[in-house]
Motif scaffolding. Sequence first.
Motif, short mmCIF file in Angstrom:
data_model
loop_
_atom_site.label_atom_id
_atom_site.label_comp_id
_atom_site.label_asym_id
_atom_site.label_seq_id
_atom_site.Cartn_x
_atom_site.Cartn_y
_atom_site.Cartn_z
N ILE A 268 4.82 17.40 1.76
CA ILE A 268 4.09 16.17 1.59
C ILE A 268 5.15 15.10 1.17
CG2 ILE A 268 2.52 14.70 0.71
CD1 ILE A 268 0.62 17.38 0.57
N ILE A 269 5.46 14.03 1.77
CA ILE A 269 6.28 13.04 1.38
C ILE A 269 5.45 11.99 0.85
CG2 ILE A 269 8.23 11.37 1.85
CD1 ILE A 269 8.64 13.68 4.26
N THR A 270 5.62 11.73 -0.42
CA THR A 270 4.45 10.66 -0.85
C THR A 270 5.24 9.85 -1.99
OG1 THR A 270 2.47 10.35 -1.81
CG2 THR A 270 3.66 12.20 -2.67
N GLU A 271 4.46 8.77 -2.63
CA GLU A 271 5.04 7.79 -3.26
C GLU A 271 4.17 7.99 -4.80
OE1 GLU A 271 4.66 3.84 -1.66
OE2 GLU A 271 5.87 4.34 -0.08
N MET B 276 0.70 -1.08 -0.12
CA MET B 276 -0.11 -0.15 0.03
C MET B 276 0.86 1.44 -0.07
SD MET B 276 -2.90 0.79 2.67
CE MET B 276 -3.88 2.57 2.41
N ALA B 277 0.54 2.03 -0.87
CA ALA B 277 1.30 3.35 -1.06
C ALA B 277 1.31 4.19 0.38
CB ALA B 277 1.10 4.09 -2.40
N GLN B 278 2.21 4.84 0.64
CA GLN B 278 2.44 5.73 1.94
C GLN B 278 2.28 7.23 1.58
OE1 GLN B 278 2.55 4.42 5.18
NE2 GLN B 278 2.05 2.30 4.41
N SER B 279 1.91 7.94 2.37
CA SER B 279 2.04 9.60 2.28
C SER B 279 2.17 10.03 3.81
CB SER B 279 0.97 10.03 1.58
OG SER B 279 0.98 11.52 1.34
N TYR B 280 2.93 10.98 3.92
CA TYR B 280 3.02 11.65 5.11
C TYR B 280 3.23 13.30 4.97
CZ TYR B 280 4.78 7.03 6.23
OH TYR B 280 4.83 5.54 6.54
N THR B 281 2.53 13.92 5.86
CA THR B 281 2.61 15.29 5.54
C THR B 281 3.46 16.04 7.13
OG1 THR B 281 0.52 15.35 4.46
CG2 THR B 281 1.54 17.45 5.47
N ASN C 262 9.96 5.17 -1.72
CA ASN C 262 9.87 4.67 -0.21
C ASN C 262 9.56 6.00 0.52
OD1 ASN C 262 10.01 3.38 2.21
ND2 ASN C 262 11.58 2.06 1.45
N ALA C 263 8.60 6.32 0.73
CA ALA C 263 8.09 7.41 1.37
C ALA C 263 8.21 7.18 2.92
CB ALA C 263 6.64 7.91 1.25
N LYS C 264 7.87 6.12 3.32
CA LYS C 264 8.31 5.75 4.94
C LYS C 264 9.82 5.85 5.32
CE LYS C 264 7.25 2.07 8.19
NZ LYS C 264 6.53 0.70 8.35
N LYS C 265 10.51 5.29 4.59
CA LYS C 265 11.89 5.60 4.70
C LYS C 265 12.44 7.02 4.86
CE LYS C 265 16.28 3.75 3.26
NZ LYS C 265 17.29 3.23 2.26
N LEU C 266 12.21 7.77 4.12
CA LEU C 266 12.49 9.17 3.99
C LEU C 266 11.75 9.92 5.07
CD1 LEU C 266 13.83 11.64 2.77
CD2 LEU C 266 12.06 11.78 1.25
N PHE C 267 10.54 9.54 5.46
CA PHE C 267 9.93 10.43 6.44
C PHE C 267 10.55 9.66 7.89
CE2 PHE C 267 6.90 9.95 10.14
CZ PHE C 267 6.44 11.46 10.21
N ASP D 255 -13.38 7.39 17.98
CA ASP D 255 -12.61 6.87 17.22
C ASP D 255 -11.28 7.88 16.81
OD1 ASP D 255 -13.90 4.46 16.70
OD2 ASP D 255 -14.66 5.28 15.04
N LYS D 256 -10.21 7.10 16.66
CA LYS D 256 -8.92 8.25 16.18
C LYS D 256 -8.91 8.61 14.93
CE LYS D 256 -4.90 6.07 15.36
NZ LYS D 256 -3.62 5.25 15.51
N ILE D 257 -8.85 9.91 14.76
CA ILE D 257 -8.92 10.45 13.31
C ILE D 257 -7.73 10.57 12.43
CG2 ILE D 257 -9.27 12.78 11.99
CD1 ILE D 257 -10.90 13.81 14.79
N CYS D 258 -6.67 10.68 13.14
CA CYS D 258 -5.28 10.81 12.17
C CYS D 258 -4.23 11.08 13.25
CB CYS D 258 -5.28 11.52 11.10
SG CYS D 258 -5.48 13.55 11.66
N LYS D 259 -2.90 11.20 12.74
CA LYS D 259 -1.70 11.85 13.52
C LYS D 259 -1.48 12.99 12.53
CE LYS D 259 -0.56 7.38 15.46
NZ LYS D 259 0.57 6.24 15.37
N THR D 260 -0.77 13.86 13.15
CA THR D 260 -0.19 15.06 12.39
C THR D 260 1.04 15.33 12.93
OG1 THR D 260 -1.31 16.69 13.83
CG2 THR D 260 -2.28 16.34 12.15
N TRP D 261 1.69 15.71 12.08
CA TRP D 261 3.35 16.17 12.31
C TRP D 261 3.82 17.57 12.13
CZ3 TRP D 261 6.14 11.75 14.30
CH2 TRP D 261 5.27 10.50 13.83
N HIS D 262 4.15 18.33 13.26
CA HIS D 262 4.48 19.66 13.23
C HIS D 262 5.88 20.01 13.72
CE1 HIS D 262 3.42 23.55 15.22
NE2 HIS D 262 3.90 23.79 14.01
#
Length: 202
Positions: free
Chosen positions: A15-18, A1-6, A59-64, A131-138
């Motif tokens: 945004i680090i994405t595939e 599954m493709a990954q994306s991180y903001t 590999n978005a996960k690795k860079l993040f 329920d959990k909505i999401c995680k954010t990174w600041h």
Amino acid sequence: MAQSYTIYINETSLIITEPTVKVTKSYQQIESKKFSFSEFYARVKSGALNGTYVINTSNAKKLFKTIRDSLKLIEAAGGLVSNEENRYLFIFRKGKWDLPKGKLDDGEKVREAARREVEEECGIKVNKVKDKICKTWHVYEMGSKIVIKKTTWYFMSAKNQAKLVPQLEEDITEARWIAPGDFDQVRQNTYPLIKDVISVVG
């Protein structure tokens, strides 16, 4: 599954994405090969960069993870709180609309911290953490260090909480229930991070 991180730096989003992940916002592309987060952060802080930037990588996960591990991690939690009228709880802090949130105490569970912070910052009683909505990174500066704050967001409900008491010692000057139809007033004066969290309801 493709990954994306903001990663958010105040008004700027990275945004680090595939390649297979579609980015719906307007953005500027950054090459991943010689990317340096410290240089990117310095350019954002100097005002040279502003807006949304995208790095496409296989590999978005690795860079993040590389970026995250290079910074001091702070854990926080907060809530998107609704009442019986389907209005949502916002705070006004340091001249901008925000959502109640705060750092975890030592040994505290994330869900418990989210409830505590909402109750402390707005003077209410949370009936239910859902329920959990999401995680954010600041990313921001704390003293001489650049830190990355991971905030876990939850849906919550608070019924029969007519009186709101903003926590003045946390620079909160107002707490207000706002209907999704009126979220534009929030979007016009808030952070990209908050816009993304509230997009799940309106």
